[in-house]
Design a protein around this motif. Structure first.
Motif, short mmCIF file in Angstrom:
data_model
loop_
_atom_site.label_atom_id
_atom_site.label_comp_id
_atom_site.label_asym_id
_atom_site.label_seq_id
_atom_site.Cartn_x
_atom_site.Cartn_y
_atom_site.Cartn_z
N TRP A 124 2.15 14.60 2.08
CA TRP A 124 3.47 15.23 2.08
C TRP A 124 4.26 14.72 0.90
CZ3 TRP A 124 8.07 12.52 2.35
CH2 TRP A 124 7.97 11.16 2.67
N ARG A 125 5.21 15.52 0.48
CA ARG A 125 6.12 15.15 -0.61
C ARG A 125 7.33 16.06 -0.59
NH1 ARG A 125 2.81 16.40 -6.05
NH2 ARG A 125 1.61 14.68 -5.14
N GLU A 126 8.37 15.65 -1.29
CA GLU A 126 9.56 16.49 -1.40
C GLU A 126 9.39 17.45 -2.56
OE1 GLU A 126 12.70 13.14 0.31
OE2 GLU A 126 13.03 14.07 -1.65
N GLY A 127 9.90 18.66 -2.40
CA GLY A 127 9.80 19.67 -3.44
C GLY A 127 10.77 20.80 -3.14
N THR A 128 10.40 22.00 -3.50
CA THR A 128 11.23 23.17 -3.22
C THR A 128 10.39 24.24 -2.56
OG1 THR A 128 10.80 24.05 -5.44
CG2 THR A 128 12.77 22.73 -5.17
N ASP A 129 11.05 25.05 -1.71
CA ASP A 129 10.34 26.15 -1.06
C ASP A 129 10.34 27.38 -1.96
OD1 ASP A 129 13.11 26.83 1.21
OD2 ASP A 129 12.86 27.23 -0.91
N VAL A 130 9.86 28.51 -1.44
CA VAL A 130 9.72 29.72 -2.27
C VAL A 130 11.07 30.23 -2.77
CG1 VAL A 130 9.85 31.28 -0.29
CG2 VAL A 130 8.56 31.96 -2.33
N ASP A 131 12.15 29.87 -2.06
CA ASP A 131 13.49 30.29 -2.48
C ASP A 131 14.15 29.28 -3.40
OD1 ASP A 131 13.34 32.64 -0.93
OD2 ASP A 131 13.90 31.51 0.86
N GLY A 132 13.43 28.22 -3.77
CA GLY A 132 13.99 27.20 -4.65
C GLY A 132 14.84 26.17 -3.96
N GLU A 133 14.88 26.18 -2.61
CA GLU A 133 15.67 25.22 -1.86
C GLU A 133 14.87 23.94 -1.64
OE1 GLU A 133 18.80 25.58 -1.09
OE2 GLU A 133 18.84 27.60 -1.96
N PRO A 134 15.54 22.75 -1.67
CA PRO A 134 14.83 21.50 -1.41
C PRO A 134 14.14 21.53 -0.05
CG PRO A 134 17.01 21.06 -2.27
CD PRO A 134 16.98 22.53 -1.96
N ALA A 135 12.91 21.06 -0.01
CA ALA A 135 12.14 21.11 1.24
C ALA A 135 11.14 19.97 1.27
CB ALA A 135 11.42 22.45 1.38
N LEU A 136 10.74 19.61 2.48
CA LEU A 136 9.65 18.65 2.70
C LEU A 136 8.37 19.45 2.85
CD1 LEU A 136 9.15 15.59 3.14
CD2 LEU A 136 9.29 16.04 5.59
N LEU A 137 7.39 19.19 1.99
CA LEU A 137 6.16 19.98 1.94
C LEU A 137 4.96 19.11 2.32
CD1 LEU A 137 6.82 21.68 -1.53
CD2 LEU A 137 7.46 22.53 0.74
N GLY A 138 4.05 19.68 3.10
CA GLY A 138 2.84 18.96 3.49
C GLY A 138 1.63 19.86 3.34
N TYR A 139 0.48 19.25 3.01
CA TYR A 139 -0.76 20.01 2.81
C TYR A 139 -1.92 19.26 3.44
CZ TYR A 139 2.18 22.22 -0.71
OH TYR A 139 3.20 22.85 -1.36
#
Length: 563
Positions: free
Chosen positions: A242-257
């Protein structure tokens, strides 16, 4: 004048300075204390979200592997019917049990042409495109694989096909049995959509080309994911976590893969930052407000309170660190704390237990025969290797029995494969009652079974075991209203510790003894052992034929020089 003198007094100025120093000290202390707390809570939140993501991925892996096992079982039935008919037409007629697990089932030839379809006759004659590489690989290696495909005529197929080879009687791959898994199905899609990732978070699935296979927004399915996302690009290259990034709308989000083991897919999680860290933000605000109130009376009390607020989290963090370093078990997370930190610890404990349970289920599937519930070939090979090693170490003899059901093919041909499966299940159950608790009973292949005897004293003990096994099949088998007499032939090989060979050599010798038992008339056993193992039998050979009036326990023991 009094008021002016009062506000200008030294006591007021000292009081004001103390208050300002107290507020400043409390603010600095709060900031100093809350920054590490925020970072730790962000890390813990990210790990918690990733744990949920791993659970969803593990569940998908289990479902795909379960369907793969079901499809392989169906392949055995199709191969049996192919040996009888030699025609593709009708080979899937008796596979209705696959309907509930696969959205579509086809039988393909080497060129990808549909030669038979389960309840989809209109698909026959169409060609599945996009499978050239996978079909070539399957026909070359003989191993099953997965792929996505389209039928000619623009008929859309499911997101994934599990492909398993279908061989003729000579072992040549004639067809490929393809079972489709639809990610839009309720059992898979519903489970992904139900996964709790914050209040506004969600899961989606992409393949290694970045094509979206599942998404809560159904309009995005089959589209390419955001190629500008650095986080997604690293995930496609192998990153998991997981890491912090942006979602498809460019908003800050927590992302995991998390990449699946069973298929080349990636399960991804997206949770808005303000949603993911909402609890951490609330805790930080409450702590700062409390520290400010306490600082009005004393900065020391404020500092003490801040340290006290941090103590439960520090303890939780310390326990997590001990678990990571292998110094403690996950049960240390089971605390009596009833606040948010305690709830977080309980969440970690629950997730860890679920992961362990999923791993245990996968391990059992890997070492257990799906039909009979006894050990499978993989478990047998590991048990035999362990017994041989221990036999060398402690000086025990090792014996292996190779069995198959006499004239089992005629049961399948006359009564059907469901009857054959019922016979196999009952056969395995009786076999387990005839051996010692520490002996290993396994289904080797088809109607072939093996027993590993852990520590035997010689030929006499193995012959006694063989007679006991034959005796357990005296009682007729019952299937429906029919009563069947089922017998077995047994080949047994013994080995002394000082001449112990490999597991495959011992199995081969037991197989040769089984062949001799079959050739000698079936419903009997044959024991093979080196001459020095058989002082009671000399160098001769004894044989006893069976008649209809003789008991089941007939056997032959014969010496063979060498190992």
């Amino acid at each position: 004048m009094f008021a002016t003198a009062h506000f200008a007094s030294l006591s007021f100025r000292v009081t004001r300075l103390v208050v300002l120093l107290a507020l400043t000290s409390a603010a600095l202390a709060a900031v100093t204390a809350l920054r590490p707390m925020e970072q730790r809570m962000r890390t813990a939140t990210g790990e918690q979200q990733f744990a949920i993501l791993k659970m969803a991925a593990a569940s998908l892996d289990v479902q795909v592997e379960a369907r793969r096992t079901l499809l392989r079982t169906a392949v055995q039935r199709v191969e049996a019917e192919l040996r009888l008919s030699q025609q593709a037409v009708g080979l899937l007629a008796n596979q209705a049990s696959l309907n509930g697990q696969f959205s579509s089932v086809f039988l393909l030839d080497a060129g990808g042409k549909v030669v038979a379809g389960l309840e989809t006759p209109k698909a026959v004659g169409q060609v599945a495109t996009g499978l050239d590489g996978q079909l070539d690989e399957l026909f070359t290696s003989g191993a099953g694989t997965t792929a996505r495909a389209l039928l000619s005529g623009n008929e859309r197929l499911p997101a994934l096909f599990i492909l398993e080879p279908v061989r003729d009687e000579g072992g040549t791959i004639r067809y490929v049995l393809a079972g489709g898994i639809d990610l839009g199905g309720a059992d898979i899609s519903g489970q992904l959509d139900a996964a709790t990732i914050g209040r506004r978070g969600y899961l989606y699935v992409v393949d290694l080309n970045g094509t979206i296979l599942h998404h809560p927004d159904k309009r995005r399915i089959n589209e390419l994911a955001d190629s500008s996302s650095e986080e997604l690009r690293t995930a496609l290259l192998g990153f998991e976590g997981w890491r912090e990034g942006t979602d498809v709308d460019g908003e800050p989000a927590l992302l995991g893969y998390k990449r699946l083991r069973a298929v080349p897919w990636i399960v991804a999680a997206v949770c808005p930052i303000d949603d993911a860290y909402a609890d951490a933000t609330q805790a930080q605000t409450a702590a700062l407000f409390t520290a400010s109130l306490v600082a009005i009376t004393t900065a020391v009390a404020g500092l003490f309170l801040a340290l006290r607020l941090l103590r439960p989290f520090d303890e939780l963090h310390g326990r997590v660190r001990e678990i990571v370093q292998g110094e403690a078990d996950v049960e240390v997370l089971d605390t009596n704390c009833e606040d948010e930190i305690g709830a977080l610890g309980q969440a970690f404990l629950t997730i860890t237990r679920k992961c362990a349970a999923a791993e245990d289920r996968l391990a059992r599937l890997a070492f257990t025969d799906a039909l009979t519930g006894i050990a499978n070939r993989r478990m047998l090979e590991e048990a035999l290797a362990h017994v041989i090693a221990r036999g060398r170490r402690v000086g025990h003899m090792v014996a292996v029995a190779y069995l198959d059901i006499d004239r089992f093919k005629s049961i399948n041909d006359t009564m059907g494969h469901m009857a054959g499966d019922a016979i196999l299940v009952e056969f395995a159950a009786r076999l387990k009652t005839a051996v010692r608790s520490h002996d290993t009973v396994a289904r080797f292949a088809g109607d072939e079974f093996m027993i590993v005897f852990d520590g035997v004293t010689g030929v006499a003990e193995t012959e006694e075991a063989a007679r006991r096994i034959l005796g357990c099949f005296k009682a007729p088998f019952t299937y429906g209203s029919r009563s069947l007499r089922v017998t077995t032939s047994i080949g047994i090989a013994l080995q002394r510790p000082e001449t112990m060979g490999s597991a495959m050599e011992l199995i081969a010798r037991a197989d040769a003894a089984l062949y001799r038992a079959k050739r000698g008339g079936r419903n009997r056993y044959m024991v093979e052992a080196t001459a020095e193992k058989m002082p009671d039998f000399g160098t001769g050979r004894t044989d006893s034929a069976l008649s209809d009036n003789e008991p089941l326990e007939s056997g032959v023991s014969f010496p063979i020089t060498g190992t």
